[in-house]
Design an enzyme around this catalytic site. Structure first.
Site, PDB file in Angstrom:
ATOM      1  N   ARG A 168     -97.236   0.689  -3.634  1.00  0.00           N
ATOM      2  CA  ARG A 168     -96.491   1.529  -4.577  1.00  0.00           C
ATOM      3  C   ARG A 168     -96.758   2.983  -4.239  1.00  0.00           C
ATOM      4  NH1 ARG A 168    -100.245   3.139  -8.836  1.00  0.00           N
ATOM      5  NH2 ARG A 168    -102.226   2.167  -8.358  1.00  0.00           N
TER       6      ARG A 168
ATOM      7  N   PRO B 105     -90.048  -2.820 -15.390  1.00  0.00           N
ATOM      8  CA  PRO B 105     -89.928  -2.454 -16.802  1.00  0.00           C
ATOM      9  C   PRO B 105     -91.312  -2.276 -17.441  1.00  0.00           C
ATOM     10  CG  PRO B 105     -89.205  -4.723 -16.436  1.00  0.00           C
ATOM     11  CD  PRO B 105     -89.564  -4.166 -15.106  1.00  0.00           C
ATOM     12  N   GLU B 106     -91.469  -1.227 -18.218  1.00  0.00           N
ATOM     13  CA  GLU B 106     -92.728  -0.985 -18.921  1.00  0.00           C
ATOM     14  C   GLU B 106     -92.470  -1.008 -20.429  1.00  0.00           C
ATOM     15  OE1 GLU B 106     -94.850   2.374 -17.188  1.00  0.00           O
ATOM     16  OE2 GLU B 106     -94.053   1.887 -15.221  1.00  0.00           O
TER      17      GLU B 106
ATOM     18  N   LYS C  18     -96.622  -5.679 -21.732  1.00  0.00           N
ATOM     19  CA  LYS C  18     -95.380  -5.775 -20.970  1.00  0.00           C
ATOM     20  C   LYS C  18     -94.850  -7.212 -20.942  1.00  0.00           C
ATOM     21  CE  LYS C  18     -97.258  -3.217 -17.554  1.00  0.00           C
ATOM     22  NZ  LYS C  18     -97.358  -2.547 -16.236  1.00  0.00           N
TER      23      LYS C  18
END
Ligand code: ZN
Length: 285
Positions: free
Chosen positions: A260, A2-3, A57
């Site tokens: 990533r 989540p950002e 965040k």
């Protein structure tokens, strides 16, 4: 992970759902999740939630002069249960902590997967959390003008992709939204941040505002339980390797790093140049 948009929507829903409720019991089921020991988690018991807000965040839940700060990391989530009732947390499974309220409801803190990065902090001041103290200006802060952004980027080292996701520079943007913002601004992720021209900074600033505000608006429409999965559907390039770019129809390209991967459109962003992964993996580390 989540950002800013998802954390903003989640924080607002927590603020709405938790304010005024008093904590009866705190159970930390995964010891590694709690990163602080003074004050102890039990110090939250008997306190009333005054509200919740986003910081970068992080989520800050304030309970009469103490703060429960949460960093969801890649796979963490918070869920408000109207009734905790007899649903005892099972020994296996993703539940990391449960806060039970005097009215019978609960807040569950959970983390999926094997990579355990979720972090909880019980502090007197949110700035006691190192990650919070290090946060740069928020990506949605009205004071972050194009000029201000230009100044920060010109002093940054490395690529624009890394700079945008650097929380100490601009807070709230991660791997997914930096892909989206750079695509919207038609800027290559491989450009050196400090060498962007004024027109590019203007475009980047405009795209950052638009991508984030659109994403917040969408996130606010979604049930908080679905937020984690909903962001993927509205992405133009992030997570869409091999699919057509919605702007030009070219194939979305991917760069894989150790932990990533990220995506870009060669036609929209790099003048058609396709970069080889291996070399970039080293450059961008
Ligand atoms: Zn394109």
């Amino acid at each position: 992970m989540p950002e800013l948009p998802e954390v903003e929507a989640l924080s607002r829903s927590l603020d709405r759902d938790l304010a005024g409720r008093s904590v009866e019991r705190v159970v930390i089921r995964s010891v590694a999740v709690l990163k602080t020991y003074d004050p102890p988690a039990a110090a939250l018991q008997g306190r009333t939630v005054s509200g919740a807000q986003r910081m970068g965040k992080f989520i800050d839940i304030e309970l009469s002069s103490l703060h429960l700060v949460v960093h969801l990391a890649r796979a963490g989530w918070l869920r408000v249960l109207p009734e905790a009732g007899e649903t005892r947390p099972t020994l296996r499974g993703p539940l990391a902590a449960r806060i039970t309220f005097a009215d019978g409801g609960a807040l569950d803190v959970s983390e999926q997967g094997t990579e355990k990065r979720l972090a909880l902090y019980v502090v007197r001041n949110p700035a006691d959390v190192v990650g919070v103290a290090r946060l740069g200006i928020d990506a949605c802060d009205p004071e972050l003008t194009a000029e201000c952004l230009g100044g920060l980027l010109h002093a940054a080292s490395g690529t624009i992709k890394s700079a945008l996701a650097d929380q100490s520079l601009v807070a709230g943007i991660g791997n997914a939204y930096s892909d989206e913002i750079l695509h919207a601004a038609r800027i290559s992720p491989f450009r050196t941040a400090a060498r962007l021209g004024d027109a590019e900074i203007q475009r980047l600033h405009h795209s950052m505002r638009r991508v984030l505000s659109d994403a917040i608006a969408r996130a606010l429409e979604v049930d908080p339980g679905q937020l984690r999965d909903s962001k993927r559907g509205s992405m133009s390039v992030h997570g869409r390797t091999g699919q057509p770019c919605p702007v030009c129809g070219d194939i979305v390209r991917e760069v894989s790093l150790a932990t990533r991967s990220f995506q870009y459109c060669a036609t929209c962003q790099t003048g058609g140049k396709v970069y080889a992964d291996r070399r970039l993996s080293r450059l961008l580390r």
